[in-house]
Design a protein around this motif. Sequence first.
Motif, PDB file in Angstrom:
ATOM      1  N   ALA A 152     -17.083 -14.715 -13.099  1.00  0.00           N
ATOM      2  CA  ALA A 152     -17.796 -15.683 -13.932  1.00  0.00           C
ATOM      3  C   ALA A 152     -18.595 -16.583 -12.998  1.00  0.00           C
ATOM      4  CB  ALA A 152     -16.798 -16.497 -14.753  1.00  0.00           C
ATOM      5  N   LEU A 153     -19.894 -16.456 -13.011  1.00  0.00           N
ATOM      6  CA  LEU A 153     -20.755 -17.165 -12.073  1.00  0.00           C
ATOM      7  C   LEU A 153     -21.016 -18.598 -12.504  1.00  0.00           C
ATOM      8  CD1 LEU A 153     -23.359 -14.342 -11.462  1.00  0.00           C
ATOM      9  CD2 LEU A 153     -21.383 -14.934 -10.055  1.00  0.00           C
ATOM     10  N   PRO A 154     -21.306 -19.472 -11.541  1.00  0.00           N
ATOM     11  CA  PRO A 154     -21.708 -20.833 -11.905  1.00  0.00           C
ATOM     12  C   PRO A 154     -23.023 -20.796 -12.678  1.00  0.00           C
ATOM     13  CG  PRO A 154     -21.689 -20.546  -9.498  1.00  0.00           C
ATOM     14  CD  PRO A 154     -21.290 -19.250 -10.104  1.00  0.00           C
ATOM     15  N   PRO A 155     -23.253 -21.761 -13.549  1.00  0.00           N
ATOM     16  CA  PRO A 155     -24.492 -21.776 -14.351  1.00  0.00           C
ATOM     17  C   PRO A 155     -25.766 -21.699 -13.502  1.00  0.00           C
ATOM     18  CG  PRO A 155     -22.991 -23.504 -15.073  1.00  0.00           C
ATOM     19  CD  PRO A 155     -22.387 -22.894 -13.860  1.00  0.00           C
ATOM     20  N   GLU A 156     -25.717 -22.241 -12.296  1.00  0.00           N
ATOM     21  CA  GLU A 156     -26.903 -22.233 -11.417  1.00  0.00           C
ATOM     22  C   GLU A 156     -27.327 -20.820 -11.015  1.00  0.00           C
ATOM     23  OE1 GLU A 156     -24.644 -26.077 -10.657  1.00  0.00           O
ATOM     24  OE2 GLU A 156     -24.144 -23.991 -11.002  1.00  0.00           O
ATOM     25  N   ALA A 157     -26.440 -19.851 -11.157  1.00  0.00           N
ATOM     26  CA  ALA A 157     -26.755 -18.477 -10.754  1.00  0.00           C
ATOM     27  C   ALA A 157     -27.562 -17.721 -11.800  1.00  0.00           C
ATOM     28  CB  ALA A 157     -25.469 -17.712 -10.459  1.00  0.00           C
ATOM     29  N   ALA A 158     -27.579 -18.220 -13.035  1.00  0.00           N
ATOM     30  CA  ALA A 158     -28.274 -17.513 -14.116  1.00  0.00           C
ATOM     31  C   ALA A 158     -29.741 -17.303 -13.778  1.00  0.00           C
ATOM     32  CB  ALA A 158     -28.136 -18.294 -15.420  1.00  0.00           C
ATOM     33  N   GLY A 159     -30.195 -16.058 -13.922  1.00  0.00           N
ATOM     34  CA  GLY A 159     -31.598 -15.737 -13.705  1.00  0.00           C
ATOM     35  C   GLY A 159     -32.029 -15.667 -12.252  1.00  0.00           C
ATOM     36  N   THR A 160     -31.089 -15.688 -11.328  1.00  0.00           N
ATOM     37  CA  THR A 160     -31.461 -15.648  -9.914  1.00  0.00           C
ATOM     38  C   THR A 160     -31.367 -14.232  -9.370  1.00  0.00           C
ATOM     39  OG1 THR A 160     -29.200 -16.072  -9.126  1.00  0.00           O
ATOM     40  CG2 THR A 160     -30.608 -17.995  -9.502  1.00  0.00           C
ATOM     41  N   ARG A 161     -31.877 -14.087  -8.179  1.00  0.00           N
ATOM     42  CA  ARG A 161     -31.702 -12.854  -7.402  1.00  0.00           C
ATOM     43  C   ARG A 161     -30.808 -13.219  -6.231  1.00  0.00           C
ATOM     44  NH1 ARG A 161     -36.643  -9.123  -7.165  1.00  0.00           N
ATOM     45  NH2 ARG A 161     -35.882  -8.933  -5.051  1.00  0.00           N
ATOM     46  N   LEU A 162     -29.785 -12.421  -6.023  1.00  0.00           N
ATOM     47  CA  LEU A 162     -28.844 -12.679  -4.946  1.00  0.00           C
ATOM     48  C   LEU A 162     -28.928 -11.561  -3.919  1.00  0.00           C
ATOM     49  CD1 LEU A 162     -25.772 -13.755  -7.118  1.00  0.00           C
ATOM     50  CD2 LEU A 162     -27.372 -15.253  -5.887  1.00  0.00           C
ATOM     51  N   LEU A 163     -28.951 -11.932  -2.660  1.00  0.00           N
ATOM     52  CA  LEU A 163     -29.016 -10.987  -1.555  1.00  0.00           C
ATOM     53  C   LEU A 163     -27.662 -10.911  -0.877  1.00  0.00           C
ATOM     54  CD1 LEU A 163     -30.826  -9.244   0.395  1.00  0.00           C
ATOM     55  CD2 LEU A 163     -30.985 -11.329   1.775  1.00  0.00           C
ATOM     56  N   ASN A 164     -27.103  -9.704  -0.772  1.00  0.00           N
ATOM     57  CA  ASN A 164     -25.857  -9.509  -0.036  1.00  0.00           C
ATOM     58  C   ASN A 164     -26.211  -9.491   1.446  1.00  0.00           C
ATOM     59  OD1 ASN A 164     -23.615  -8.377   1.338  1.00  0.00           O
ATOM     60  ND2 ASN A 164     -22.954  -7.331  -0.527  1.00  0.00           N
ATOM     61  N   ILE A 165     -25.721 -10.467   2.196  1.00  0.00           N
ATOM     62  CA  ILE A 165     -26.128 -10.606   3.596  1.00  0.00           C
ATOM     63  C   ILE A 165     -25.634  -9.468   4.477  1.00  0.00           C
ATOM     64  CG2 ILE A 165     -26.261 -13.107   3.364  1.00  0.00           C
ATOM     65  CD1 ILE A 165     -23.742 -13.153   5.302  1.00  0.00           C
ATOM     66  N   PHE A 166     -24.643  -8.721   4.034  1.00  0.00           N
ATOM     67  CA  PHE A 166     -24.117  -7.620   4.840  1.00  0.00           C
ATOM     68  C   PHE A 166     -24.902  -6.327   4.633  1.00  0.00           C
ATOM     69  CE2 PHE A 166     -20.481 -10.466   4.091  1.00  0.00           C
ATOM     70  CZ  PHE A 166     -20.276 -10.868   5.400  1.00  0.00           C
ATOM     71  N   THR A 167     -25.339  -6.074   3.409  1.00  0.00           N
ATOM     72  CA  THR A 167     -25.981  -4.797   3.078  1.00  0.00           C
ATOM     73  C   THR A 167     -27.470  -4.910   2.771  1.00  0.00           C
ATOM     74  OG1 THR A 167     -25.517  -5.026   0.716  1.00  0.00           O
ATOM     75  CG2 THR A 167     -23.821  -3.937   2.071  1.00  0.00           C
ATOM     76  N   ASP A 168     -27.973  -6.122   2.589  1.00  0.00           N
ATOM     77  CA  ASP A 168     -29.349  -6.385   2.148  1.00  0.00           C
ATOM     78  C   ASP A 168     -29.622  -5.879   0.733  1.00  0.00           C
ATOM     79  OD1 ASP A 168     -30.337  -7.956   4.159  1.00  0.00           O
ATOM     80  OD2 ASP A 168     -31.553  -6.409   5.102  1.00  0.00           O
ATOM     81  N   GLU A 169     -28.573  -5.620  -0.035  1.00  0.00           N
ATOM     82  CA  GLU A 169     -28.756  -5.227  -1.430  1.00  0.00           C
ATOM     83  C   GLU A 169     -29.099  -6.466  -2.252  1.00  0.00           C
ATOM     84  OE1 GLU A 169     -25.738  -1.876  -2.619  1.00  0.00           O
ATOM     85  OE2 GLU A 169     -24.771  -3.327  -1.275  1.00  0.00           O
ATOM     86  N   VAL A 170     -29.969  -6.292  -3.215  1.00  0.00           N
ATOM     87  CA  VAL A 170     -30.358  -7.380  -4.112  1.00  0.00           C
ATOM     88  C   VAL A 170     -29.697  -7.148  -5.463  1.00  0.00           C
ATOM     89  CG1 VAL A 170     -32.289  -8.475  -5.320  1.00  0.00           C
ATOM     90  CG2 VAL A 170     -32.553  -7.745  -2.937  1.00  0.00           C
ATOM     91  N   ILE A 171     -29.100  -8.203  -5.986  1.00  0.00           N
ATOM     92  CA  ILE A 171     -28.491  -8.163  -7.313  1.00  0.00           C
ATOM     93  C   ILE A 171     -29.245  -9.151  -8.191  1.00  0.00           C
ATOM     94  CG2 ILE A 171     -26.403  -8.599  -8.668  1.00  0.00           C
ATOM     95  CD1 ILE A 171     -24.765  -7.867  -6.195  1.00  0.00           C
ATOM     96  N   ASN A 172     -29.795  -8.656  -9.282  1.00  0.00           N
ATOM     97  CA  ASN A 172     -30.458  -9.521 -10.254  1.00  0.00           C
ATOM     98  C   ASN A 172     -29.420 -10.015 -11.249  1.00  0.00           C
ATOM     99  OD1 ASN A 172     -33.228  -9.231  -9.364  1.00  0.00           O
ATOM    100  ND2 ASN A 172     -33.057  -7.128 -10.056  1.00  0.00           N
ATOM    101  N   VAL A 173     -29.282 -11.317 -11.344  1.00  0.00           N
ATOM    102  CA  VAL A 173     -28.317 -11.906 -12.265  1.00  0.00           C
ATOM    103  C   VAL A 173     -29.010 -12.104 -13.603  1.00  0.00           C
ATOM    104  CG1 VAL A 173     -26.773 -13.848 -12.713  1.00  0.00           C
ATOM    105  CG2 VAL A 173     -27.147 -13.077 -10.363  1.00  0.00           C
ATOM    106  N   THR A 174     -28.572 -11.337 -14.590  1.00  0.00           N
ATOM    107  CA  THR A 174     -29.186 -11.431 -15.916  1.00  0.00           C
ATOM    108  C   THR A 174     -28.303 -12.179 -16.898  1.00  0.00           C
ATOM    109  OG1 THR A 174     -28.282  -9.285 -16.500  1.00  0.00           O
ATOM    110  CG2 THR A 174     -30.526  -9.323 -15.613  1.00  0.00           C
ATOM    111  N   GLY A 175     -27.027 -12.272 -16.616  1.00  0.00           N
ATOM    112  CA  GLY A 175     -26.102 -12.973 -17.507  1.00  0.00           C
ATOM    113  C   GLY A 175     -25.296 -14.002 -16.738  1.00  0.00           C
TER     114      GLY A 175
END
Length: 166
Positions: free
Chosen positions: A123-146
């Motif tokens: 369950a992410l903090p409200p500030e994460a909604a609609g953001t793009r998150l970068l995994n610093i280890f793999t450089d994978e991008v996760i789009n937060v839609t919910g």
Amino acid sequence: PDNRYPVDFAARSHQLENLQQRARSGHLTTLCGELISEYPDGRIKLWTTMRGLNFRQEHPGLFRSGNYIPVSASGDKHDHVVAFARIANGEMAIVVVPRLAYTLMRGRVHPPIGDAWGNTELALPPEAAGTRLLNIFTDEVINVTGRTLLCRNIFAHYPVAVLSSY
């Protein structure tokens, strides 16, 4: 018994230089797969430490004065994950690590990645909604839609994650 061995600092220094060079060249998901498959050589610990400390050095305010926000998990493996977020001045980092991995993997010597997590989600903090998150280890991008993220996506290719907003 004392089963510690003397550290071969020259070899570790060479490994660190090699990892830094590989990080600059990209393809971190491939590198992470290699580190997992060759975990006995210790480079996976060096990679995790190096990337984590570099991130902390690049974002000192986030860790010095950022708000600490516990992140809860739900789902069938919720007892096997620990997570928190740090938020400051529009920056955010979400740190996610497995716990009790031996039990999670039912005694198999296998990293807790991918489908091992089933339906477990954070369950992410409200500030994460609609953001793009970068995994610093793999450089994978996760789009937060919910408001949640599935652990099988967070740990798709590496068994720990620091997700950075950018």
